[in-house]
Design a protein around this motif. Structure first.
Motif, PDB file in Angstrom:
ATOM      1  N   ALA A   1       0.837  -1.205   0.000  1.00 60.20           N
ATOM      2  CA  ALA A   1       0.000   0.000   0.000  1.00 60.20           C
ATOM      3  C   ALA A   1       0.873   1.256   0.000  1.00 60.20           C
ATOM      4  N   LEU A   2       1.986   1.249   0.733  1.00 57.65           N
ATOM      5  CA  LEU A   2       2.893   2.394   0.746  1.00 57.65           C
ATOM      6  C   LEU A   2       3.508   2.625  -0.637  1.00 57.65           C
ATOM      7  N   LYS A   3       3.900   1.537  -1.282  1.00 55.81           N
ATOM      8  CA  LYS A   3       4.479   1.650  -2.627  1.00 55.81           C
ATOM      9  C   LYS A   3       3.444   2.210  -3.605  1.00 55.81           C
ATOM     10  N   GLU A   4       2.241   1.723  -3.508  1.00 53.17           N
ATOM     11  CA  GLU A   4       1.170   2.200  -4.384  1.00 53.17           C
ATOM     12  C   GLU A   4       0.908   3.696  -4.168  1.00 53.17           C
ATOM     13  N   GLN A   5       0.881   4.124  -2.923  1.00 50.92           N
ATOM     14  CA  GLN A   5       0.651   5.537  -2.596  1.00 50.92           C
ATOM     15  C   GLN A   5       1.798   6.408  -3.103  1.00 50.92           C
ATOM     16  N   MET A   6       3.046   5.913  -2.980  1.00 50.65           N
ATOM     17  CA  MET A   6       4.210   6.667  -3.456  1.00 50.65           C
ATOM     18  C   MET A   6       4.153   6.849  -4.968  1.00 50.65           C
ATOM     19  N   VAL A   7       3.803   5.783  -5.682  1.00 45.19           N
ATOM     20  CA  VAL A   7       3.667   5.876  -7.143  1.00 45.19           C
ATOM     21  C   VAL A   7       2.557   6.852  -7.508  1.00 45.19           C
ATOM     22  N   ALA A   8       1.472   6.820  -6.790  1.00 44.46           N
ATOM     23  CA  ALA A   8       0.362   7.745  -7.065  1.00 44.46           C
ATOM     24  C   ALA A   8       0.798   9.193  -6.846  1.00 44.46           C
ATOM     25  N   GLN A   9       1.564   9.450  -5.779  1.00 42.13           N
ATOM     26  CA  GLN A   9       2.039  10.811  -5.508  1.00 42.13           C
ATOM     27  C   GLN A   9       3.011  11.278  -6.593  1.00 42.13           C
ATOM     28  N   LEU A  10       3.871  10.382  -7.051  1.00 45.79           N
ATOM     29  CA  LEU A  10       4.862  10.758  -8.061  1.00 45.79           C
ATOM     30  C   LEU A  10       4.242  10.991  -9.435  1.00 45.79           C
ATOM     31  N   THR A  11       3.130  10.364  -9.707  1.00 43.02           N
ATOM     32  CA  THR A  11       2.501  10.531 -11.025  1.00 43.02           C
ATOM     33  C   THR A  11       1.455  11.641 -11.048  1.00 43.02           C
ATOM     34  N   LYS A  12       1.151  12.247  -9.914  1.00 42.92           N
ATOM     35  CA  LYS A  12       0.202  13.357  -9.849  1.00 42.92           C
ATOM     36  C   LYS A  12       0.780  14.564 -10.583  1.00 42.92           C
ATOM     37  N   LYS A  13      -0.072  15.315 -11.235  1.00 43.49           N
ATOM     38  CA  LYS A  13       0.401  16.459 -12.026  1.00 43.49           C
ATOM     39  C   LYS A  13       1.041  17.523 -11.156  1.00 43.49           C
ATOM     40  N   ASN A  14       0.422  17.972 -10.101  1.00 47.02           N
ATOM     41  CA  ASN A  14       0.961  19.018  -9.233  1.00 47.02           C
ATOM     42  C   ASN A  14       1.362  18.436  -7.871  1.00 47.02           C
ATOM     43  N   SER A  15       2.126  17.377  -7.900  1.00 52.91           N
ATOM     44  CA  SER A  15       2.500  16.685  -6.674  1.00 52.91           C
ATOM     45  C   SER A  15       3.449  17.530  -5.819  1.00 52.91           C
ATOM     46  N   PRO A  16       3.152  17.702  -4.524  1.00 49.96           N
ATOM     47  CA  PRO A  16       4.056  18.435  -3.641  1.00 49.96           C
ATOM     48  C   PRO A  16       5.397  17.709  -3.489  1.00 49.96           C
ATOM     49  N   LEU A  17       5.374  16.396  -3.587  1.00 53.41           N
ATOM     50  CA  LEU A  17       6.612  15.619  -3.468  1.00 53.41           C
ATOM     51  C   LEU A  17       7.538  15.904  -4.649  1.00 53.41           C
ATOM     52  N   ILE A  18       6.969  15.933  -5.863  1.00 51.27           N
ATOM     53  CA  ILE A  18       7.766  16.244  -7.054  1.00 51.27           C
ATOM     54  C   ILE A  18       8.304  17.666  -6.959  1.00 51.27           C
ATOM     55  N   LYS A  19       7.478  18.582  -6.450  1.00 52.27           N
ATOM     56  CA  LYS A  19       7.903  19.976  -6.294  1.00 52.27           C
ATOM     57  C   LYS A  19       9.092  20.067  -5.347  1.00 52.27           C
ATOM     58  N   GLN A  20       9.053  19.342  -4.228  1.00 53.49           N
ATOM     59  CA  GLN A  20      10.168  19.354  -3.272  1.00 53.49           C
ATOM     60  C   GLN A  20      11.439  18.789  -3.889  1.00 53.49           C
TER      61      GLN A  20
END
Length: 138
Positions: free
Chosen positions: A92-111
């Motif tokens: 579930a953690l891996k799935e959530q991480m992939v979802a965050q990384l593929t989001k268009k305006n992801s705060p994680l990608i921004k950081q």
């Protein structure tokens, strides 16, 4: 007329002497129960550092060995419980991480992007390590 002499082997005499010495020491210290009680009390109340080792520095010695041992056991049990829970949630953690990384305006990608940009445009933030190795000349 001379008195008879006896030869007694040392391996027979030594355990008898050792037992008498041990009994005399225990009696002088107040009996074996008292000695054991004092030894255990001393061990449990010994001031130790953060690793459970007696410390010669007074500012490091701030808790008894018993307090340290209880805290260490609790930390180990808590760590094991956390690792077990994380293990069950790994997919579930891996799935959530992939979802965050593929989001268009992801705060994680921004950081991540800001961190890379800061390293590229702020040379003082970059740390260099230089290693020099001598080469033999032939």
């Amino acid at each position: 007329m001379s008195a008879p002499t006896f030869q007694i082997p040392q391996d027979v005499i030594q355990p008898i002497i050792q037992a008498n010495i041990t009994a005399a020491i225990a009696q002088a210290l107040g009996g074996s129960a008292n000695v054991l009680e004092k030894a255990i009390s001393t061990i449990l109340s010994t001031q130790v550092d953060g690793e459970g080792k007696p410390s010669s520095y007074s500012h490091h010695s701030h808790r008894s060995w018993l307090d340290w041992a209880v805290g260490d056991a609790i930390r180990k049990a808590a760590r094991a419980a956390i690792e077990e829970q994380i293990g069950t949630l790994q997919a579930a953690l891996k799935e959530q991480m992939v979802a965050q990384l593929t989001k268009k305006n992801s705060p994680l990608i921004k950081q991540i992007a800001e961190g890379l940009a800061a390293g590229a445009f702020s040379p003082e933030a970059i740390k260099w390590r230089l290693t020099i190795s001598p080469e033999s000349r032939d």
